[in-house]
Design a protein around this motif. Structure first.
Motif, PDB file in Angstrom:
ATOM      1  N   GLY A   1       0.878  -1.241  -0.028  1.00 52.39           N
ATOM      2  CA  GLY A   1      -0.273   0.019   0.442  1.00 52.39           C
ATOM      3  C   GLY A   1       1.255   1.477   0.432  1.00 52.39           C
TER       4      GLY A   1
ATOM      5  N   ASP B   1      -4.832   2.243   6.504  1.00 53.51           N
ATOM      6  CA  ASP B   1      -4.388   2.334   5.214  1.00 53.51           C
ATOM      7  C   ASP B   1      -5.676   2.544   4.115  1.00 53.51           C
TER       8      ASP B   1
ATOM      9  N   LEU C   1      -5.069   1.860   0.171  1.00 51.25           N
ATOM     10  CA  LEU C   1      -5.102   0.545   0.068  1.00 51.25           C
ATOM     11  C   LEU C   1      -6.143  -0.302   0.655  1.00 51.25           C
TER      12      LEU C   1
ATOM     13  N   GLU D   1      -8.591   0.350  -2.674  1.00 49.13           N
ATOM     14  CA  GLU D   1      -7.844  -0.284  -3.560  1.00 49.13           C
ATOM     15  C   GLU D   1      -8.370  -1.582  -3.879  1.00 49.13           C
TER      16      GLU D   1
ATOM     17  N   ALA E   1      -4.299  -3.694   4.967  1.00 44.76           N
ATOM     18  CA  ALA E   1      -4.836  -2.175   4.838  1.00 44.76           C
ATOM     19  C   ALA E   1      -4.359  -2.382   6.684  1.00 44.76           C
TER      20      ALA E   1
END
Length: 435
Positions: A5, A37, A40, A43, A296
């Protein structure tokens, strides 16, 4: 430590997440500290959504990590949400998550939880057993509602993972076994229930799985059974929910498939299976949790005592432990770690990271190589986004950690740190004990 990430090593030699030094996060928010995060997490959601396409559904498994802010991220990324208790449902509704996009799981839903789901208008109940079928049918009738359901089955797939997180085998507390005839009995009962509409079938074979073949086999078995059901009853499957279970990287040697490879394997197998059986193509549903939230998350601790037993072991004590990460004690889960304030230093020695709970088994990591730790170092443990906060507890009356969402140089608290006052909030002393 495997960086992922937005994690990187900054010019000061410190771990950085979302554009912020982990040391600065620890100083500002205290430790233990859960860090998410945001980039991340988003994503991973997007990769799933794009890999499965608009005709199928990605349902985030809330049990992995759930709080109101996480619900907002999941909704913004266009995913559905599964909940497995009244508390998880309450959290989703408090966050304004659309109830029609919620799948309600659970192997022993209480009547009040079922009423809660019906009143909220959840999109799907995933029914786990015949008792629940009867109960849900009655309560849906009382509510004047015809509820759409999936029936959870056990396909008899033995996934190669820890025995506590296998769920697809016949001997499981979850679902109706296909092999024993109970699944077909459940289908017949559901079709005869006036207040229920059976739209699909569900299975989940386990968690932290690297091999794609069990997922393929689960799809084949479920669609083979769907073909038998059509011949026996005339019912045609509209939705096939294959659960979650895709593994993630925790330690060296872990080699999980990419999200895209997982999706391609499932979608290809489903297309082949329906073609062989002459079935219409159902909507495919998957329920990832760990593979979205796990990578994450990172947990930060402060090193306290360092205890060396010559010729035996070097213990490094941290200010958290099994109360914020029960997985090593429960599943023998393994993790990597690094000293966030000394990222450029070469690992010098194997250490055992011990928590502060009064249990000999409160060991977070066995034999991880680090620079020689000293009190005040910040220990970072990655891949802790899934099932860490979700399973946290107050053993030894330790307050649960805070959680912060980081991204673009911004850090925001999404779960406040518990205080000592929080620990006694629900305590009651009978009047006679004051005398």
């Amino acid at each position: 430590m495997h960086l992922r990430g937005t994690q990187r090593i900054n010019a000061a030699g410190e771990l950085e997440i979302g554009g912020i030094s982990a040391v600065a996060l620890a100083q500002k928010f205290g430790t233990p500290l859960y860090v998410v995060d945001e980039a991340l997490f988003r994503e991973n959601c997007r990769r799933y959504r794009e890999a499965f396409g608009p005709d199928n559904r990605v349902v985030y498994a809330g049990k992995a990590l759930l709080c109101t802010a996480i619900c907002r991220l999941v909704e913004e990324e266009g995913l559905y949400l599964d909940v497995s208790s009244g508390g998880e449902l309450y959290t989703a509704l408090a966050a304004g998550f659309p109830p029609g996009r919620i799948y309600f799981h659970g192997n022993n839903k209480a009547p009040d939880e079922i009423r809660q789901g019906l009143e909220a208008g959840v999109g799907r109940f995933v029914v786990d057993n015949l008792y629940e079928l009867t109960l849900l049918d009655r309560l849906a009738g009382d509510a004047g509602r015809r509820q759409e359901i999936l029936l959870r089955l056990t396909p008899g797939i033995e996934a190669h993972t820890h025995q506590y997180i296998r769920t697809g085998q016949i001997d499981s507390k979850f679902g109706l076994p296909i092999a024993t005839g109970q699944a077909l009995a459940g289908i017949r009962q559901a079709l005869e229930s006036p207040n229920l509409k059976l739209v699909g079938l569900h299975c989940h074979i386990g968690s932290q799985i690297f091999d794609l073949e069990p997922f393929r086999e689960a799809a084949r078995v479920m669609l083979g059974f769907a073909g038998e059901v059509r011949e026996a009853t005339g019912w045609v499957i509209e939705e096939l929910d294959l659960g979650g279970g895709l593994g993630i990287y925790y330690v060296s040697g872990d080699d999980p498939p990419a999200i895209e490879a997982y999706a391609a394997a499932i979608l290809e197998t489903v297309r082949e299976a329906v073609r062989e059986r002459g079935l219409p193509l159902p909507r495919v549903v998957v329920e990832p949790g760990r593979s979205i939230a796990g990578p994450a998350g990172i947990t930060l601790y402060t090193v306290g005592g360092v205890k060396e037993i010559p010729g035996v072991r070097l213990y490094v004590m941290v200010d958290g432990g099994m109360n914020d990460n029960i997985r090593p004690a429960l599943y023998q889960a393994r993790y990597e770690a690094a000293l966030a304030n000394r990222m450029r230093e070469e690992p010098a020695t194997p250490v055992t990271v011990a928590g502060k709970c009064c249990e000999s088994g409160d060991i977070l990591i066995h034999n991880v190589h680090l620079p020689y730790p000293v009190p005040g170092d910040i220990l970072a443990v990655p891949a802790t986004g899934a099932y860490n906060y979700a399973m946290s507890m107050n053993y030894n009356r330790l307050p649960r950690p805070a959680m912060v969402l980081v991204g673009d140089g911004r850090a925001e608290v999404i779960v406040a740190r518990e205080s000592f006052a929080d620990l006694t909030r629900n305590d009651r002393i009978p009047e006679r004990l004051w005398k």
